[in-house]
Design a protein around this motif. Structure first.
Motif, short mmCIF file in Angstrom:
data_model
loop_
_atom_site.label_atom_id
_atom_site.label_comp_id
_atom_site.label_asym_id
_atom_site.label_seq_id
_atom_site.Cartn_x
_atom_site.Cartn_y
_atom_site.Cartn_z
N ASN A 58 0.45 5.15 9.01
CA ASN A 58 -0.69 4.21 9.03
C ASN A 58 -0.65 3.33 7.79
O ASN A 58 0.17 3.54 6.90
CB ASN A 58 -2.03 4.99 9.11
N GLY A 59 -1.57 2.37 7.73
CA GLY A 59 -1.60 1.43 6.61
C GLY A 59 -2.04 2.07 5.30
O GLY A 59 -1.55 1.70 4.23
N LEU A 60 -2.98 2.98 5.38
CA LEU A 60 -3.43 3.68 4.16
C LEU A 60 -2.26 4.39 3.49
O LEU A 60 -2.04 4.25 2.28
CB LEU A 60 -4.54 4.70 4.52
N LEU A 63 0.28 2.08 1.75
CA LEU A 63 -0.12 1.64 0.41
C LEU A 63 -0.02 2.78 -0.60
O LEU A 63 0.49 2.60 -1.71
CB LEU A 63 -1.55 1.07 0.44
N ALA A 85 -10.97 -3.70 3.52
CA ALA A 85 -11.11 -2.40 4.17
C ALA A 85 -11.08 -1.33 3.07
O ALA A 85 -10.32 -1.45 2.10
CB ALA A 85 -9.96 -2.19 5.14
N THR A 88 -7.79 0.08 1.16
CA THR A 88 -7.05 -0.53 0.05
C THR A 88 -7.32 0.25 -1.25
O THR A 88 -6.39 0.60 -1.98
CB THR A 88 -7.50 -2.00 -0.13
N VAL A 130 -5.11 -8.46 -1.29
CA VAL A 130 -5.13 -8.38 0.17
C VAL A 130 -5.08 -9.80 0.73
O VAL A 130 -5.82 -10.67 0.26
CB VAL A 130 -6.45 -7.71 0.64
N ASP A 156 -1.10 -6.03 0.13
CA ASP A 156 -1.72 -5.41 1.30
C ASP A 156 -1.67 -6.44 2.44
O ASP A 156 -2.45 -7.40 2.46
CB ASP A 156 -3.17 -5.01 0.99
N ALA A 158 -2.02 -5.80 5.73
CA ALA A 158 -2.54 -5.19 6.96
C ALA A 158 -3.17 -6.18 7.92
O ALA A 158 -3.31 -5.91 9.11
CB ALA A 158 -3.54 -4.09 6.60
N GLN A 159 -3.60 -7.36 7.39
CA GLN A 159 -4.26 -8.34 8.26
C GLN A 159 -3.44 -9.61 8.43
O GLN A 159 -3.94 -10.59 8.96
CB GLN A 159 -5.65 -8.69 7.66
N TYR A 182 -2.58 -0.58 13.15
CA TYR A 182 -3.78 -0.07 13.82
C TYR A 182 -4.04 -0.98 15.04
O TYR A 182 -3.76 -2.18 14.99
CB TYR A 182 -4.94 -0.13 12.81
N ALA A 193 -0.24 3.53 13.17
CA ALA A 193 1.13 3.26 12.72
C ALA A 193 1.06 2.34 11.51
O ALA A 193 0.08 1.62 11.33
CB ALA A 193 1.95 2.61 13.83
N TYR A 309 -16.88 -7.75 5.17
CA TYR A 309 -17.38 -6.39 5.27
C TYR A 309 -18.80 -6.38 4.73
O TYR A 309 -19.06 -7.02 3.73
CB TYR A 309 -16.48 -5.45 4.45
#
Ligand SMILES: *Cc1c(COP(=O)(O)O)cnc(C)c1O
Length: 364
Positions: A58-60, A63, A85, A88, A130, A156, A158-159, A182, A193, A309
């Motif tokens: 996963n992304g967590l 990192l 998120a 991070t 990020v 990061d 992830a996006q 995700y 993943a 967020y």
């Protein structure tokens, strides 16, 4: 209801390729870290222009492993953003390092370089920015700032799948980068993943060990690693979906420009425009001082929205005492109180986009 993501809307062609990919994995009798994972790693390395990709769970974890592979931990400060998120900052803490929070830019909601400079101390070892909402950071500026101060750049991503700065992909500028697949991300698996990307041979090798108990060869453990292995089913599905990603990304950008041209409600603010390729619109975020009333208004008209967020990292219980910009995090605070994400998935129809624009404009 027009949903943020409707995963049932997939072309029959892709569905059929996905079924065949699953059948291929089942027939192979191999489940974890095999040929499908290697094939996806190679494809993702080619896509991002990076020498090595290491698939993880996963992304967590991507990192956390990246931070640990750089040798960072106890006593080391890593500057990052509170508008992200939670993963991070959690990755930094899980690696045993110390997050320090910089404020964001009002026009992009991305981490602000001047604020990061104010956060820098004797103990700062890295920066973990990020590419928020899919917008690439000005990576030439961030890279030279890192070089000037001897800091590692950990991206990061992830996006920000397929986003780039100048002629290079995000994730290829820093020492190392973390990716998430995700399901809701621009490239998503059918479960969890993630991946790590780096041009450094030794770092890549260390990441490969750390994802698998710190094992170098069977039963030999020179490192204390974790279990963060990517499985064959996810990798096979990701390889199929990756072929659609350029088309999906173009559609996201098309929807974003329809919003930019169409939304003219004076109560609603837009973030800065970005040139093609530097923003892949993982999220399309607007601002409104009456955000909650607007969200309710849209919901009543059949439009789902989310907030990315509402509670920034420094307002979360376990991270409320983190060191931060001495000038405060007021821009982040204001953004958290006013931001709203409109649906921006590539499967939206033109009619749905028009309905969303009309609903936003009708808000009084
Ligand atoms: C999704 C996300 C992550 C975490 O990825 P997971 O795969 O959910 O662990 C990290 N950072 C950002 C910015 C994200 O959006």
């Amino acid at each position: 209801m027009i949903l943020m993501n409707d995963f049932t809307r997939v072309s029959e062609d892709l569905r059929e390729r996905e079924r065949r990919a699953c059948a291929r994995v089942l027939a192979s009798g191999w489940s974890i870290l095999g040929k499908e994972v290697e094939a996806f790693e190679t494809e993702w390395a080619r896509t991002t222009g990076v020498r090595h990709v290491v698939g993880v769970a996963n992304g967590l974890d991507a990192l956390e492993i990246s931070i640990r592979a750089l040798g960072l931990g106890a006593g080391d400060e890593i500057i990052t953003t509170p508008m992200t998120a939670f993963a991070t900052v959690l990755a930094i803490l899980r690696a045993g390092a110390i997050p320090v929070l910089a404020d964001i830019e009002p026009g992009t909601a991305n981490i602000d370089l001047e604020s990061a400079e104010r956060c820098r101390s004797q103990r700062t070892r890295a920066i973990l920015p990020v590419h928020l909402y899919g917008r690439a950071l000005p990576l030439d500026r961030w890279s030279s700032w890192c070089r000037e101060h001897g800091l590692h750049l950990i991206e990061d991503c992830a996006q920000a799948h397929l986003a780039g700065w100048q002629d290079r992909s995000v994730g290829s500028w820093g020492a190392i980068s973390g990716w998430s697949f995700y399901p809701t991300k621009n490239l998503g698996a059918c479960g969890d993943a993630g991946a790590i990307a780096t041009n450094d041979d030794a770092l890549a090798e260390l990441c490969r060990r750390l994802r698998n108990y710190g094992q170098s060869e069977r039963y030999y453990h020179p490192e204390l690693g974790m279990n963060s292995r990517l499985d064959e089913l996810q990798a096979a599905l990701l390889s199929e979906r990756l072929r659609e990603l350029p088309k999906w990304t173009m559609r996201r950008c098309e929807i974003a420009s329809a919003y930019r041209c169409g939304i003219d409600n004076p109560r609603v603010g837009l973030l800065d425009n970005a040139s093609a390729g530097t923003h892949v619109y993982h999220l399309f975020v607007i601002t409104c001082t009456e955000r909650d009333r607007l969200a309710e208004y849209l919901r009543a008209r059949g439009v789902q929205t989310l907030i990315h967020y509402p509670v920034p990292v420094h307002r979360q219980k376990p991270t409320s005492a983190l060191r931060r910009d001495p000038k405060g995090l007021s821009i982040c605070e204001r953004h958290a109180a006013t931001c709203l994400s409109l649906p921006c998935s590539p499967h939206l129809s033109d009619d749905e986009v028009a309905t969303i624009v009309a609903s936003v404009n009708a808000f009084r």
